[in-house]
Design an enzyme around this catalytic site. Structure first.
Site, short mmCIF file in Angstrom:
data_model
loop_
_atom_site.label_atom_id
_atom_site.label_comp_id
_atom_site.label_asym_id
_atom_site.label_seq_id
_atom_site.Cartn_x
_atom_site.Cartn_y
_atom_site.Cartn_z
NE ARG A 56 -1.40 2.66 2.73
CZ ARG A 56 -0.94 3.84 3.15
NH1 ARG A 56 -0.77 4.84 2.31
NH2 ARG A 56 -0.60 4.01 4.41
CD GLU A 57 3.36 5.44 2.74
OE1 GLU A 57 2.42 5.69 3.50
OE2 GLU A 57 3.86 6.29 1.97
CG HIS B 160 -4.89 2.88 3.30
ND1 HIS B 160 -4.71 4.07 2.68
CD2 HIS B 160 -4.59 3.08 4.61
CE1 HIS B 160 -4.29 4.96 3.56
NE2 HIS B 160 -4.21 4.40 4.74
CG ASP C 250 -5.72 -0.36 8.12
OD1 ASP C 250 -6.36 -0.88 9.05
OD2 ASP C 250 -4.54 -0.65 7.86
NE ARG D 141 -6.03 2.79 10.24
CZ ARG D 141 -5.19 3.28 9.32
NH1 ARG D 141 -3.90 3.12 9.47
NH2 ARG D 141 -5.65 3.92 8.26
CG HIS E 189 1.62 5.49 8.47
ND1 HIS E 189 1.60 4.43 7.59
CD2 HIS E 189 1.96 6.58 7.73
CE1 HIS E 189 1.90 4.86 6.37
NE2 HIS E 189 2.12 6.16 6.43
CG HIS F 267 5.56 9.40 5.69
ND1 HIS F 267 5.81 9.08 4.39
CD2 HIS F 267 4.32 8.94 5.96
CE1 HIS F 267 4.74 8.47 3.88
NE2 HIS F 267 3.82 8.37 4.82
CG HIS G 150 36.49 -1.13 14.99
ND1 HIS G 150 35.16 -0.86 15.05
CD2 HIS G 150 37.12 0.00 15.39
CE1 HIS G 150 34.98 0.39 15.47
NE2 HIS G 150 36.16 0.92 15.67
#
Ligand code: HCA
Ligand code: CU
Length: 392
Positions: free
Chosen positions: A14-15, A74, A94, A134, A195, A197, A292
């Protein structure tokens, strides 16, 4: 509590589809859904079925795959959208609507009173449909807190399963997210989703702080792909949660799939996995400086919070540089089956440092020096041409 008991809502489908390069065929969507299901995410979020006829078809197809993970789609906060969403057979819907003054004025044009009424209408209808529901407020961070609490409380009262805080523009800081979610936690009894960004680089930290504040669900996408520079990445969230509690994270997800998942999605959307990507970036388990390398060779935990073997990966000690040390060079000689004394290794290390002071070296260059010195050492001992190299 949420830090131990949280769910991932994986939104690559979706996103992630909102990432500029993303075009997923049906077969690719099924592949991504199947990989994420095997990895163990609790939910998959799919593009709004009203977006296009194929999106609707794909939503139905993925909802009927019989995956263990729950499928969500969504939708806008609109009766037309949610009716179609329910028809696809997903487990949950959603719903989202913008609540910041920017979105109210320049996007949908609704007042807060209208939003509260509409949200109640849409959510109460959805609750009669036997799906998980939701409700989220787009651009929550730039909304008036009293506005979002009002609408969250209204939908909580009628039985919504989850409310969502969306940092749509990536403006929230970890502390702000923590405080907002904590306040919300004290006002609603339903689950809380976050959610976030990544515009200002806080998406993973914000997701983590949302959990600390009482959130129960976090949205992710593979490699963080999404609108602009994307959202909390699946691998990044997993790395953060593993750093807190390796055993619980190993028990929850199939961590050795992350590499293939990141690379599969990168290929599909035509990008490289970034070099510094959490866990799966090419240098994520590479140690370079001599200090290291020495310590890591003695005990990897000296410089590693994530164990590569827990992700099905290997650490790499980089020797081809002027920062190297003789312990790293010795380790490389042993990998090549070369028997050299410590004094010889120290001499070779000096040679590598001198060479790499003038130009960038490759591992092949280092190996050439090692083989050359091993051959000379053998000749000096045996007076023969036979290199002292173990059978390989
Ligand atoms: C968008 C919507 C969204 C929705 C998040 C949510 C956002 O594309 O703008 O449903 O909670 O970031 O606000 O992705
Ligand atoms: Cu978003």
């Amino acid at each position: 509590m949420s830090l131990e008991n949280y769910s991932i809502i994986e939104s690559t489908l979706r996103e992630g589809e909102q990432f500029v390069n993303a075009f997923f065929t049906t077969a690719q969507k099924i592949r991504i859904a199947t990989l994420l299901d095997s990895f163990g995410v609790e939910y998959l979020e799919l593009t709004n079925p009203v977006s296009s006829p194929q999106s609707r078809q794909d939503c139905t197809t993925i909802a009927s795959l019989g995956l263990k993970t729950k499928t969500l789609t969504h939708t806008r906060c609109h009766m037309d959208d949610v009716k179609i969403a329910v028809d696809t057979g997903v487990d949950g819907v959603d719903v989202v609507i913008g609540t910041s003054s920017y979105l109210r004025e320049f996007s949908h044009g609704k007042s807060m009173d209208q939003i509260v009424d509409l949200a109640q209408e849409v959510i109460s209808w959805l609750l009669t449909q036997g799906v998980e529901v939701r409700f989220s407020t787009e651009d929550s961070l730039r909304s008036d807190p009293s506005d979002i609490f009002r609408v969250y409380e209204a939908v909580d009262k009628i039985g919504v399963h989850r409310v969502g805080v969306a940092d749509t523009v990536g403006v929230g800081s970890p502390l702000q997210i923590y405080e907002l979610v904590k306040e919300l936690r004290s006002r609603v009894s339903c689950d809380i989703e976050f959610h976030g960004h990544n515009d200002s680089g806080c998406a993973i930290a914000n997701a983590y702080m949302a959990l600390a504040g009482g959130a129960t669900h976090i949205d992710t996408s593979v490699l963080g792909i999404g609108e602009r520079n994307g959202i909390t990445s699946l691998g990044g969230l997993v790395a953060r949660m593993y750093a807190d509690n390796p055993e619980a994270t190993k028990a929850k997800y199939k961590l050795n799939m992350l590499h293939d998942i990141d690379h599969a999605v990168a290929k599909i959307v035509g990008i490289d996995v970034p070099f510094n990507n959490y866990i799966t970036g090419f240098s994520a388990f590479t140690h370079k400086a001599g200090i290291h390398a020495k310590a890591v060779l003695n005990n990897p935990s000296t410089y590693e919070i994530l164990k590569p073997e827990d992700f099905g990966l290997k650490r790499y000690i980089h020797v081809a540089s002027r920062l190297t040390g003789w312990n790293a060079v010795k380790d490389r000689a042993e990998q090549l089956g070369l028997e050299l004394s410590d004094a010889e290794i120290k001499g070779i290390t000096a040679e590598i440092k001198a060479l790499s002071d003038t130009h960038s070296l490759t591992l092949d260059d280092v190996d050439t020096v090692l083989f050359d010195r091993a051959k000379k050492a053998t000749q000096a001992v045996n007076g023969t041409e036979t290199p002292l190299v173990a059978s390989t």
